[in-house]
Design an enzyme around this catalytic site. Sequence first.
Site, short mmCIF file in Angstrom:
data_model
loop_
_atom_site.label_atom_id
_atom_site.label_comp_id
_atom_site.label_asym_id
_atom_site.label_seq_id
_atom_site.Cartn_x
_atom_site.Cartn_y
_atom_site.Cartn_z
CG ASP A 174 -1.95 -1.14 1.16
OD1 ASP A 174 -1.95 -1.91 0.19
OD2 ASP A 174 -2.73 -1.26 2.13
CE LYS B 101 -3.78 -4.34 1.31
NZ LYS B 101 -4.54 -3.53 2.28
CB CYS C 111 -1.99 -2.95 5.39
SG CYS C 111 -3.66 -2.24 5.31
#
Length: 239
Positions: free
Chosen positions: A17, A128, A176
């Site tokens: 990310d 995702k 994450c």
Amino acid sequence: MADSPDPSFKPALLVIDMQEDFCPPNGTLPVPDARSITPLINTLLALPTLPLKIATQDWHPPAHISFASNHSAPHNTPFTSTTTITNPLNPAESYTTRLWPVHCVAHTPGAALLPELHTAHLTHTIQKGTDPRVEMYSAFYPPLHSPRMSDSGLAALLHGEGITHVYVVGLAGDYCVRSTAEDAVREGFVAYVVEEGTRPVDGTGWEGCKREMEERGVKVVREGGREVGRLFGRVEGSG
């Protein structure tokens, strides 16, 4: 004559990310000092010793359940309010998650990978958090298992390539990155979080977060340590 590859060590890099919305100065959910980790990640991306280099992107629909703005007052304050998420396939399974500002909406500038990230070295990109009904911190799957309602395909990709070790970097360390590393351990991989290659949302809780990851089998390692050095050929095998 060159040494034969070590079949017990086939590593992959997971770049989690590294997106505009998670970074100052313009991100809607900026992680402190987030952009500073990009040079180290780029160094790792350039290494020929990593046959798989996989980036992830949060890729949310506007109606995503983790967005505080999609909930009613007074329980819709970003960072402080929470909501309970129930498995759409099993009402008996649920979990509580923190609510966030709107971030990384699919196809918006905030969802883009950072322009300074050397994406030409990536072998794969996985999106995702695409289901509006559930949060998905981990790059593998949401935290709902009875039954599992979705799967990114990451585990199958890593197992199919014979990967043994994963090195996890990116954002954010306490969400994450952590969830991805812990799920990697559950999938049977040796999982390393490279500390200089991540930053947390909540800096005051980072030491405790690292201890909890270690308790779950994740190894939090340093850039100058043996585990990362192995990628550069600086040391013999470890871990």
